[in-house]
Design a protein around this motif. Structure first.
Motif, PDB file in Angstrom:
ATOM      1  N   HIS A 751      -7.321  20.406  33.533  1.00 54.67           N
ATOM      2  CA  HIS A 751      -6.604  20.803  32.787  1.00 54.67           C
ATOM      3  C   HIS A 751      -4.669  19.842  33.332  1.00 54.67           C
ATOM      4  O   HIS A 751      -4.127  19.836  31.634  1.00 54.67           O
ATOM      5  CB  HIS A 751      -6.495  22.125  32.395  1.00 54.67           C
ATOM      6  N   TRP A 752      -4.616  19.967  34.245  1.00 52.44           N
ATOM      7  CA  TRP A 752      -3.334  20.260  34.935  1.00 52.44           C
ATOM      8  C   TRP A 752      -2.587  18.607  34.315  1.00 52.44           C
ATOM      9  O   TRP A 752      -1.837  18.003  34.134  1.00 52.44           O
ATOM     10  CB  TRP A 752      -3.475  20.458  36.098  1.00 52.44           C
ATOM     11  N   LEU A 753      -3.930  17.195  34.702  1.00 54.80           N
ATOM     12  CA  LEU A 753      -3.613  16.381  34.434  1.00 54.80           C
ATOM     13  C   LEU A 753      -3.869  15.816  33.347  1.00 54.80           C
ATOM     14  O   LEU A 753      -2.598  15.068  32.399  1.00 54.80           O
ATOM     15  CB  LEU A 753      -4.929  15.557  35.419  1.00 54.80           C
ATOM     16  N   ASP A 754      -4.948  16.419  32.710  1.00 55.77           N
ATOM     17  CA  ASP A 754      -4.485  16.581  30.909  1.00 55.77           C
ATOM     18  C   ASP A 754      -2.962  17.062  30.473  1.00 55.77           C
ATOM     19  O   ASP A 754      -2.564  15.832  29.211  1.00 55.77           O
ATOM     20  CB  ASP A 754      -5.657  17.093  30.473  1.00 55.77           C
ATOM     21  N   GLY A 755      -2.127  17.809  31.013  1.00 57.57           N
ATOM     22  CA  GLY A 755      -1.570  18.209  30.204  1.00 57.57           C
ATOM     23  C   GLY A 755       0.231  17.240  31.041  1.00 57.57           C
ATOM     24  O   GLY A 755       0.753  17.388  30.020  1.00 57.57           O
ATOM     25  N   LEU A 756      -0.816  16.817  32.040  1.00 64.25           N
ATOM     26  CA  LEU A 756       0.863  16.353  32.540  1.00 64.25           C
ATOM     27  C   LEU A 756       0.622  14.707  31.870  1.00 64.25           C
ATOM     28  O   LEU A 756       1.980  13.974  30.945  1.00 64.25           O
ATOM     29  CB  LEU A 756       0.368  15.446  34.114  1.00 64.25           C
ATOM     30  N   LEU A 757      -0.336  14.233  31.655  1.00 65.88           N
ATOM     31  CA  LEU A 757      -0.362  12.547  30.539  1.00 65.88           C
ATOM     32  C   LEU A 757      -0.092  12.821  28.767  1.00 65.88           C
ATOM     33  O   LEU A 757       0.585  12.047  29.080  1.00 65.88           O
ATOM     34  CB  LEU A 757      -1.469  12.033  30.705  1.00 65.88           C
ATOM     35  N   GLU A 758      -0.651  14.340  28.898  1.00 71.60           N
ATOM     36  CA  GLU A 758       0.913  14.431  27.204  1.00 71.60           C
ATOM     37  C   GLU A 758       1.884  14.344  26.865  1.00 71.60           C
ATOM     38  O   GLU A 758       2.508  13.681  26.411  1.00 71.60           O
ATOM     39  CB  GLU A 758      -0.189  15.863  26.520  1.00 71.60           C
ATOM     40  N   SER A 759       2.535  15.044  28.564  1.00 72.28           N
ATOM     41  CA  SER A 759       4.000  15.112  28.786  1.00 72.28           C
ATOM     42  C   SER A 759       4.998  13.796  29.153  1.00 72.28           C
ATOM     43  O   SER A 759       5.614  14.235  28.839  1.00 72.28           O
ATOM     44  CB  SER A 759       4.188  16.462  29.033  1.00 72.28           C
ATOM     45  N   LEU A 760       3.465  13.179  29.325  1.00 74.56           N
ATOM     46  CA  LEU A 760       4.415  11.503  29.901  1.00 74.56           C
ATOM     47  C   LEU A 760       4.101  10.917  29.381  1.00 74.56           C
ATOM     48  O   LEU A 760       3.532  10.890  28.388  1.00 74.56           O
ATOM     49  CB  LEU A 760       3.739  11.070  31.720  1.00 74.56           C
ATOM     50  N   PRO A 761       5.261   9.603  29.180  1.00 72.99           N
ATOM     51  CA  PRO A 761       5.366   8.538  28.057  1.00 72.99           C
ATOM     52  C   PRO A 761       4.191   7.802  28.871  1.00 72.99           C
ATOM     53  O   PRO A 761       3.933   7.638  29.540  1.00 72.99           O
ATOM     54  CB  PRO A 761       6.696   8.151  28.179  1.00 72.99           C
ATOM     55  N   LYS A 762       3.282   6.859  27.316  1.00 71.19           N
ATOM     56  CA  LYS A 762       2.314   6.169  28.017  1.00 71.19           C
ATOM     57  C   LYS A 762       3.092   4.787  28.055  1.00 71.19           C
ATOM     58  O   LYS A 762       3.963   4.325  28.022  1.00 71.19           O
ATOM     59  CB  LYS A 762       1.633   5.596  26.206  1.00 71.19           C
TER      60      LYS A 762
END
Length: 843
Positions: A751-762
């Motif tokens: 869950h932490w990694l998924d949310g983190l990747l959503e918040s960071l630029p692609k």
């Protein structure tokens, strides 16, 4: 030793006459070579070798050929002579004989045809010996000294008696080239001679020139046979060397060595010609014997073949560099222009002066040698001590006196007149020994035999066995010793068995008794073995009583130890390990002592410590507090290590506490709380580092390792009693709790990694270096990379999940699902991290 005339038959007179005529003719032909011919005569008689050095043109090779080439076999009229001139390319097979190619091709073994080399002839002439390589020279010396060739497992004996070696080199040249080679020659070659360029007398040179002018050559007609030499060599072997002369030889060698060493310190360029070693002293003895026979051949045809002090003077031909007599040295030095020539002549002067001084110093002391030896060897105290032993055998006195007498009597005094007083004392000691043995072994007053007593009897018996004059008494002594030894062995066993009735004897005392009896039995066996050399019946005693007596002693002391230790094997609360360590120490000493007597006693400590070990193990299992199974596992491992270290049986102790241990684990499995849980991270926590802190708190309360600890406990119990596994429900309860903890933590990371990747630029949206650095910094600030890379959290979780996956049943399936989620977390993080790093690199 009174001089005795050894009868020699007519063959000696014939051989002596032929020998005398042979060398007198040579002396007439080769003037001013007296020292060389004397050395050659002595070398031929005592089967030793000669080295002749000197500049070219000094008739070295001519003399060698005239001597060795004219000593023929009486049957064939041909010399038994091997001749070879050495060069840089000379190899070993040139001297010892070629390889036997027939043997080599048929068997693959390397053998030599030694009959074709120098070992195959009675005499050898090696010209320009120092032109050979150092390795070759050393091999030549070994072959000449040992008169045999060693190759592999085979030893080929040779018949070479005397080799004459020549060289145009000066000693200084040889020393500069290879000091080790010169030292080897000085130690193995008995006679070394220098032939100078010039003659000391004008008449000698005039005689040489007149012969050259008139075309006359020396006519050498006399012949000497190998059989003549055999007779003279046999006479050399018969020469007796009285003690005073033998002592003089040793004193001369020691004094001369010191004198020459002092010359080295005074003259830095001086190097002694002879190397003083035990080997050279032995060779000097045979040179002395040859001088005695030579004196009989030339001067005193009626002299006894017994060496005299006056014969020591002839050893100058052995110990010194031979050459012109000291009287001619001044004349030769005046003519010598070559500094090397002068150096060699000075060496001769220095060595002869040192020899004369050494001989002058030792002769007066030799006249008092017998009296001095008597004062050193005999003592009135010895006689008094021996007489006291007849009244009362005192082990310390008997052992010291017997040992001292044996050292003085074997091989014995140098002067025979000093032997009789020692023999009188030795006879008294042996008489006292016989009385002691005939009295039989007794427990009192010697204290059950005792090591000191047996050691004194052994030393006294060895005195009787080794001294030849006591031989008539050995048989009676051996019989008495066998009877005494039989009784002593029985007493040793009875003394151990009496320990069972001695309540005052504690564990430490048992170890002392065992060690003392072991030493006593060992000494008794030494005595029996010594007696067996005189009377074979002693070997039967050794075989029949030795091992059974050891076994009786060991078993008796073990029985006493079992009773003594059994009374002190209770464990006080909280002191189990201390008592175990103390008991282990005391029993270790006893077990080691008993094992020397009988190897079957190994295991005593392990057996007797069993109750203490079990009691302490129950205390450990019952009192150890733990909140995780890993804590209990570590406590059990420490317990096992301590039991093993102290000598108790860890397996027996674990088997004894098995039920108690499983009960505690079952109670733990019932009461273990649910693993801690945490809310899944969201919002600002994802990238601020707060999610990292929350995860650390979650991980610190997790139950990882319980299943691994349970496995370790199961292995310990399996080792104690194979086939008894930890109950399945117990394992299932532990696995369920650990699986729940792992599942929650992996879900948290997902869950932490998924949310983190959503918040960071692609990564593909990063246009320049600024955007790339911002994305990288945001990823690092979240501390997710720290958790994964530096702290290795994914790797730890993977190990724990893998252990669960190895279990049979539903836990394995659930663990496989968690493992897939964990793998996806690792893959997604690695993909994003690589893309961001590549974007920064492109920017």
């Amino acid at each position: 030793m009174a001089p005795t005339t050894i009868a020699l038959d007519a063959s000696f007179s014939d051989a002596a006459a032929a020998f005398r005529r042979f060398f007198l003719e040579l002396r007439e032909a080769f003037v001013e070579r007296e020292a060389l011919f004397t050395q050659l005569e002595m070398a031929l008689m005592c089967r030793e070798h000669v080295l002749v050095i000197g500049p070219p043109g000094t008739a070295k090779s001519a003399v060698a050929g005239a001597v060795l080439g004219r000593i023929t076999d009486a049957a064939t009229h041909k010399p038994s002579l091997f001749s070879k001139q050495l060069a840089e390319n000379t190899v070993q097979t040139d001297l010892i004989g070629p390889v036997d190619f027939k043997v080599l091709t048929e068997t693959g073994r390397t053998e030599y045809l030694t009959d074709e080399g120098m070992l195959g002839s009675t005499h050898a002439f090696l010209d320009e010996v120092f032109d050979g390589r150092d390795m070759l020279l050393r091999s030549i010396l070994n072959v000449l000294h040992e008169r045999e060739l060693k190759h592999g497992r085979q030893i080929t004996k040779g018949k070479c008696e005397c080799a004459v070696m020549t060289s145009n080199r000066y000693l200084s040249e040889v020393l500069a080239r290879s000091p080790e080679t010169l030292q080897a020659f000085a130690d193995r070659i008995s006679f070394i001679c220098f032939t100078p360029k010039s003659f000391a007398k004008k008449s000698s040179r005039a005689q040489m020139l007149w012969r050259a002018q008139t075309g006359q050559r020396p006519v050498l007609q006399e012949r000497l046979t190998l059989q003549h030499l055999d007779v003279l060599q046999a006479a050399v072997e018969q020469v007796q060397v009285p003690p005073i002369v033998s002592e003089g030889l040793e004193a001369l060698a020691d004094t001369l060595e010191k004198e020459l060493t002092q010359q080295v310190s005074r003259l830095p360029d001086y190097v002694p010609t002879k190397y003083f070693s035990q080997r050279s002293v032995v060779k000097a003895l045979w040179a002395l014997k040859a001088a005695v026979v030579r004196d009989r051949v030339y001067r005193r045809s009626d002299r006894a073949l017994v060496a005299e002090l006056g014969d020591l003077d002839m050893l100058r031909h052995f110990w010194l560099l031979g050459g012109p007599p000291p009287a001619d040295l001044d004349a030769l030095l005046k003519q010598a222009a070559d500094p090397r020539e002068r150096a060699q002549l000075e060496i001769i002067r220095v060595e002869h002066k040192a020899f004369d001084e050494s001989l002058r110093r030792i002769l007066p002391s030799l006249n008092q040698a017998a009296q001095d030896e008597a004062r050193e060897l005999t003592s009135r105290d010895d006689l008094a001590a021996a007489e006291a032993l007849l009244v009362s055998w005192t082990p310390v006195v008997a052992q010291a006196l017997s040992s001292s007498l044996r050292a003085r009597l074997v091989p014995g005094p140098r002067h025979p007149e000093n032997r009789a007083p020692l023999l009188r004392v030795a006879d008294l000691v042996v008489t006292a020994l016989e009385h002691k043995l005939n009295a039989g072994a007794r427990a009192e007053p010697e204290g059950k035999g005792g090591v000191a007593l047996v050691a004194s009897l052994l030393e006294a018996f060895e005195l009787a066995r080794r001294v030849p004059e006591l031989e008539p008494r050995r048989a009676r002594l051996a019989t008495a010793a066998i009877d005494w030894g039989r009784g002593a062995l029985e007493l040793a066993a009875l003394s151990a068995e009496s320990a069972e009735f001695d309540d005052a004897l504690k564990l430490e005392g048992l170890a002392h008794v065992a060690s003392s009896l072991t030493a006593e039995i060992g000494r008794l066996m030494e005595l029996v073995q010594s007696v067996a050399l005189v009377d074979p019946r002693a070997s039967e005693l050794l075989a029949r009583l030795g091992e059974p007596v050891r076994e009786r002693i060991a078993k008796a002391l073990r029985r006493r130890a079992e009773r003594v230790f059994g009374k002190t094997s209770t464990v006080a609360k909280g002191e189990g390990l201390e008592q175990l360590a103390e008991g282990g120490r005391r029993l270790r000493e006893l077990e080691d002592a008993l094992a020397v007597l009988s190897p079957s006693q190994r295991g005593l400590r392990r057996e007797l410590l069993g109750p203490l070990g079990l009691a302490w193990a129950r205390e450990v299992v019952g009192s150890t507090r733990f909140t995780r199974l890993s804590e209990l596992s570590r406590a059990l491992q420490r317990m096992v290590d301590s039991l093993h270290r102290e000598g108790a049986s860890p397996e027996a102790a674990l088997d004894g506490v098995r039920d108690q241990l499983l009960l505690r684990i079952a109670d733990y499995a019932k009461t273990v709380p649910a693993p801690p849980r945490s809310e899944l991270p969201a919002g600002p926590k994802l990238a601020s580092g707060q999610a990292y802190l929350d995860y650390q708190a979650l991980a610190n309360g997790a139950f990882d390792g319980d299943l691994l600890a349970l496995r370790h406990i199961a292995e310990l119990l399996e080792r104690a009693r194979p086939g008894q596994a930890v109950p399945a429900p117990m394992k299932a309860a532990v696995a369920t709790t650990e699986l729940a903890s792992l599942n929650h933590r992996v879900a948290y990371l997902r869950h932490w990694l998924d949310g983190l990747l959503e918040s960071l630029p692609k990564p593909e949206a990063v246009a320049g270096p600024v955007e790339a650095d911002q994305a990288f910094d945001a990823l690092v600030r979240s501390r997710f990379p720290l958790l994964v890379t530096r702290e290795g959290e994914l790797l730890k979780l993977d190990g724990a999940v893998s252990r669960l996956a190895e279990e049979n049943g539903p836990h394995a399936q659930a663990a496989s699902a968690v493992a897939k989620t964990l793998q996806s977390v690792a893959a997604d993080f690695q993909l994003y991290a690589r893309q961001v790093l590549d974007a920064r690199a492109r920017a």
